[in-house]
Design an enzyme around this catalytic site. Structure first.
Site, PDB file in Angstrom:
ATOM      1  N   HIS A  43      -4.311  -9.780 -29.451  1.00 15.00           N
ATOM      2  CA  HIS A  43      -4.631 -10.794 -28.446  1.00 15.00           C
ATOM      3  C   HIS A  43      -5.326 -11.958 -29.132  1.00 15.00           C
ATOM      4  CE1 HIS A  43      -8.388  -8.694 -29.149  1.00 15.00           C
ATOM      5  NE2 HIS A  43      -8.956  -9.854 -28.856  1.00 15.00           N
ATOM      6  N   HIS A  57      -7.686 -17.196 -33.238  1.00 11.16           N
ATOM      7  CA  HIS A  57      -7.001 -16.285 -34.157  1.00 11.16           C
ATOM      8  C   HIS A  57      -6.627 -14.995 -33.435  1.00 11.16           C
ATOM      9  CE1 HIS A  57     -11.151 -14.862 -34.208  1.00 11.16           C
ATOM     10  NE2 HIS A  57     -10.639 -13.664 -34.469  1.00 11.16           N
TER      11      HIS A  57
HETATM   12  O1  3AM Z   1     -10.321  -9.582 -32.337  1.00 10.81           O
HETATM   13  P1  3AM Z   1     -11.116 -10.835 -32.157  1.00 10.81           P
HETATM   14  O2  3AM Z   1     -11.948 -11.160 -33.364  1.00 10.81           O
HETATM   15  O3  3AM Z   1     -10.344 -11.972 -31.665  1.00 10.81           O
HETATM   16  O4  3AM Z   1     -14.092  -9.621 -32.577  1.00 10.81           O
HETATM   17  C1  3AM Z   1     -14.024  -9.167 -31.247  1.00 10.81           C
HETATM   18  C2  3AM Z   1     -12.683  -9.348 -30.605  1.00 10.81           C
HETATM   19  O5  3AM Z   1     -12.140 -10.583 -30.984  1.00 10.81           O
HETATM   20  C3  3AM Z   1     -14.859 -10.068 -30.392  1.00 10.81           C
HETATM   21  O6  3AM Z   1     -14.383  -9.885 -29.081  1.00 10.81           O
HETATM   22  C4  3AM Z   1     -13.032  -9.492 -29.123  1.00 10.81           C
HETATM   23  C5  3AM Z   1     -12.828  -8.240 -28.328  1.00 10.81           C
HETATM   24  O7  3AM Z   1     -13.612  -7.218 -28.839  1.00 10.81           O
HETATM   25  N1  3AM Z   1     -16.276  -9.690 -30.486  1.00 10.81           N
HETATM   26  C6  3AM Z   1     -16.774  -8.447 -30.473  1.00 10.81           C
HETATM   27  N2  3AM Z   1     -18.122  -8.503 -30.608  1.00 10.81           N
HETATM   28  C7  3AM Z   1     -18.449  -9.815 -30.693  1.00 10.81           C
HETATM   29  C8  3AM Z   1     -19.667 -10.526 -30.823  1.00 10.81           C
HETATM   30  N3  3AM Z   1     -20.840  -9.888 -30.862  1.00 10.81           N
HETATM   31  C9  3AM Z   1     -17.268 -10.579 -30.635  1.00 10.81           C
HETATM   32  N4  3AM Z   1     -17.247 -11.912 -30.703  1.00 10.81           N
HETATM   33  C10 3AM Z   1     -18.455 -12.532 -30.851  1.00 10.81           C
HETATM   34  N5  3AM Z   1     -19.622 -11.867 -30.904  1.00 10.81           N
END
Ligand code: 3AM
Length: 195
Positions: free
Chosen positions: A54, A136
């Site tokens: 996603h 991304h």
């Molecule tokens: O896979 P992406 O990086 O697009 O990295 C996590 C994921 O995004 C992000 O939220 C999405 C669903 O889990 N994520 C998880 N913890 C996070 C945080 N503390 C976060 N993004 C920012 N801060």
């Protein structure tokens, strides 16, 4: 496919880990997984399951039911046209161990939508990272060692016609994303009619 939350089984009192994202079409998820298998050795990192691929718009963290309701109402008021996304960029963030697909020139609509959702989240008390938004799709996690990055991506494109709120659930060693709600974006035809 990303699971839909069964409303009857949701514990409304427990905070949920939520994020706004664009879903990728299922055929695109499959194409990316195939391309990834052809282009990365197994030791490169932990592959993200096809159904979990996603593009995150705004991460909300652990959110109470009341706050989620406010954020869902605000999201429902967003009115902007859909846009096309081409995943023509690839990169590696060794610090966070992420290998990703992205856009060389992200569409303005994508940046506007993410900006709006992030500022609504911040105003509702959800901490937002000060890092600039870098759209991304995470392909691999745990990629902390140097990896040969393919020179070209699969160059997959799709039309984003809706955005969604997901709950991230970690159970039995696996992360699953449950669809909470989706909102349509205006079609391009409607926008040009209105001009
Ligand atoms: O896979 P992406 O990086 O697009 O990295 C996590 C994921 O995004 C992000 O939220 C999405 C669903 O889990 N994520 C998880 N913890 C996070 C945080 N503390 C976060 N993004 C920012 N801060």
């Amino acid at each position: 496919m990303i699971n839909v939350v069964d409303k009857n089984t949701v514990n409304k009192t427990k905070p949920r880990r939520l994020f706004f994202a664009l879903a990728l079409p299922e055929d695109m998820q499959q194409n990316i997984v195939q391309w990834r298998a052809d282009n990365f050795p197994p030791e490169a990192g932990r592959p993200i399951a096809a159904a979990n691929l996603h593009l995150t718009l705004a991460f909300l963290g652990e959110v109470s039911a009341a706050k989620a309701q406010v954020l869902q109402q605000l999201a429902g008021r967003i009115s902007q046209p859909g846009f096309n996304i081409t995943l023509d960029d690839i990169g590696h963030w060794p610090g966070s161990g992420v290998i990703w697909l992205g856009c060389k020139n992200p569409p303005r609509g994508l940046l506007q939508l993410a900006q709006l959702l992030r500022s609504q989240a911040a105003r509702s008390g959800c901490y937002q990272t000060p890092l600039p938004f870098h759209p991304h799709v995470t392909l691999l996690r745990g990629a902390v060692r140097p990896v040969a990055i393919p020179a070209k991506t699969a160059n997959e494109s799709f039309h984003a016609s809706h955005f969604s709120l997901y709950e991230s659930v970690f159970a039995r060693g696996r992360t699953r994303y449950h669809l909470v709600q989706s909102w349509p974006m205006a079609s391009s035809e409607r926008t040009s009619d209105a001009l």
